[in-house]
Write a protein that holds these residues in place. Structure first.
Motif, PDB file in Angstrom:
ATOM      1  N   GLU A  71       0.831  -1.206   0.000  1.00  0.00           N
ATOM      2  CA  GLU A  71       0.000   0.000   0.000  1.00  0.00           C
ATOM      3  C   GLU A  71       0.865   1.254   0.000  1.00  0.00           C
ATOM      4  OE1 GLU A  71      -3.604   1.490  -0.657  1.00  0.00           O
ATOM      5  OE2 GLU A  71      -3.309  -0.641  -0.233  1.00  0.00           O
ATOM      6  N   ILE A  74       1.910   1.864  -3.591  1.00  0.00           N
ATOM      7  CA  ILE A  74       0.782   2.431  -4.340  1.00  0.00           C
ATOM      8  C   ILE A  74       0.601   3.905  -4.000  1.00  0.00           C
ATOM      9  CG2 ILE A  74      -1.735   2.347  -4.589  1.00  0.00           C
ATOM     10  CD1 ILE A  74      -1.501  -0.714  -4.204  1.00  0.00           C
ATOM     11  N   LYS A  78       1.035   7.329  -6.464  1.00  0.00           N
ATOM     12  CA  LYS A  78      -0.034   8.324  -6.601  1.00  0.00           C
ATOM     13  C   LYS A  78       0.421   9.703  -6.120  1.00  0.00           C
ATOM     14  CE  LYS A  78      -3.899   5.059  -6.199  1.00  0.00           C
ATOM     15  NZ  LYS A  78      -5.056   4.641  -5.357  1.00  0.00           N
ATOM     16  N   LYS A 103      -3.169  -5.727  -6.885  1.00  0.00           N
ATOM     17  CA  LYS A 103      -4.163  -4.725  -6.486  1.00  0.00           C
ATOM     18  C   LYS A 103      -4.278  -3.573  -7.473  1.00  0.00           C
ATOM     19  CE  LYS A 103      -5.738  -1.929  -2.600  1.00  0.00           C
ATOM     20  NZ  LYS A 103      -5.544  -1.580  -1.171  1.00  0.00           N
ATOM     21  N   ALA A 104      -3.172  -3.210  -8.132  1.00  0.00           N
ATOM     22  CA  ALA A 104      -3.169  -1.959  -8.901  1.00  0.00           C
ATOM     23  C   ALA A 104      -2.347  -2.077 -10.180  1.00  0.00           C
ATOM     24  CB  ALA A 104      -2.646  -0.817  -8.035  1.00  0.00           C
ATOM     25  N   SER A 105      -2.608  -3.107 -10.976  1.00  0.00           N
ATOM     26  CA  SER A 105      -1.905  -3.248 -12.253  1.00  0.00           C
ATOM     27  C   SER A 105      -2.059  -2.007 -13.125  1.00  0.00           C
ATOM     28  CB  SER A 105      -2.427  -4.469 -13.020  1.00  0.00           C
ATOM     29  OG  SER A 105      -1.871  -5.671 -12.541  1.00  0.00           O
ATOM     30  N   ASN A 106      -3.174  -1.322 -12.983  1.00  0.00           N
ATOM     31  CA  ASN A 106      -3.438  -0.150 -13.821  1.00  0.00           C
ATOM     32  C   ASN A 106      -2.436   0.980 -13.602  1.00  0.00           C
ATOM     33  OD1 ASN A 106      -4.846   0.040 -11.177  1.00  0.00           O
ATOM     34  ND2 ASN A 106      -5.429   2.074 -11.903  1.00  0.00           N
ATOM     35  N   LEU A 107      -1.704   0.953 -12.493  1.00  0.00           N
ATOM     36  CA  LEU A 107      -0.725   2.001 -12.209  1.00  0.00           C
ATOM     37  C   LEU A 107       0.652   1.691 -12.786  1.00  0.00           C
ATOM     38  CD1 LEU A 107      -1.483   2.779  -8.445  1.00  0.00           C
ATOM     39  CD2 LEU A 107      -2.275   4.039 -10.465  1.00  0.00           C
TER      40      LEU A 107
END
Length: 218
Positions: A71, A74, A78, A103-107
């Motif tokens: 986390e 991530i 951001k 959790k956050a492949s899009n990043l």
């Protein structure tokens, strides 16, 4: 440099110019684990080398959990508005990279996981035995984390939507079948087992890793 991410203060160094890469060190280490790699990599990339919570100059948490560390990554992406970085994680850092990608492949643009495991059973028995001895002697919560976590399923790995490269040494403390299991579960993942290398020898104090990943992350 320091940044506050929710209630956690994280230390990181930013060097170089080019497409972004985030480096995540292993248990008992800090971002200096990658000094030799950074010196080579930052010629072509903007490199963010971070200290995980409780390591180096980052603040110490009450408890240690891989999901909390993921986390933090991530939140760092951001907060600094890092556009589609590659994550390169070593040992515990490889576990963290997997969790971020789940959790956050899009990043992300992709992940490189070196010496990662899905559960403590993915570590050779002799090395687990040494970890248990160490924890009995020191009571170090960072060692305890390695003995009880992570617990990542193959179904979770199938949710990863970015390119992945899984790397381990031929003489790693991670079982070769564990690295094979990770690579098989992530869609289209690449697997490299490096001859004559152990868990640390191609990472700590060397830029050897870059030769194996430079094409993948460019």
């Amino acid at each position: 440099m320091y940044i506050q991410l929710n209630s956690q203060i994280i230390c990181y160094e930013k060097t170089g110019e080019g497409s972004p890469v985030i480096l995540i060190h292993g248990n008992k280490g800090d971002h200096h684990t990658f000094d030799a790699l950074v010196a080579t990599m930052n010629r072509d990339h903007t490199v963010y080398a971070m200290d995980s919570r409780g390591y180096g100059e980052s603040a110490t948490p009450k408890e240690y959990h891989y999901k909390d560390m993921a986390e933090d990554v991530i939140n760092l992406i951001k907060a600094l508005d890092i556009e589609k970085p590659y994550l390169i994680g070593f040992s515990d850092g490889g576990i963290i990279a997997l969790l971020v990608a789940i959790k956050a492949s899009n990043l992300l643009s992709g992940i490189v996981c070196c010496g990662a495991n899905l559960t403590p059973d993915g570590i050779h028995r002799r090395d687990l035995k040494e970890m248990k001895k160490e924890y009995k002697k020191t009571g170090d919560p960072k060692t305890l984390m390695m003995l009880v976590e992570p617990n990542i399923s193959e179904s979770e790995l199938r949710a990863i939507k970015v390119p992945a490269m899984i790397i381990a040494g031929e003489n790693d403390c991670i079982k070769e079948k564990e690295s094979q299991r990770i690579a098989a579960a992530i869609p289209h993942a690449q697997l490299q087992i490096l001859p004559d290398e152990n868990h640390f020898s191609y990472i700590v104090g060397t830029d050897k890793l870059y030769r194996n990943i430079c094409d993948f992350i460019s």
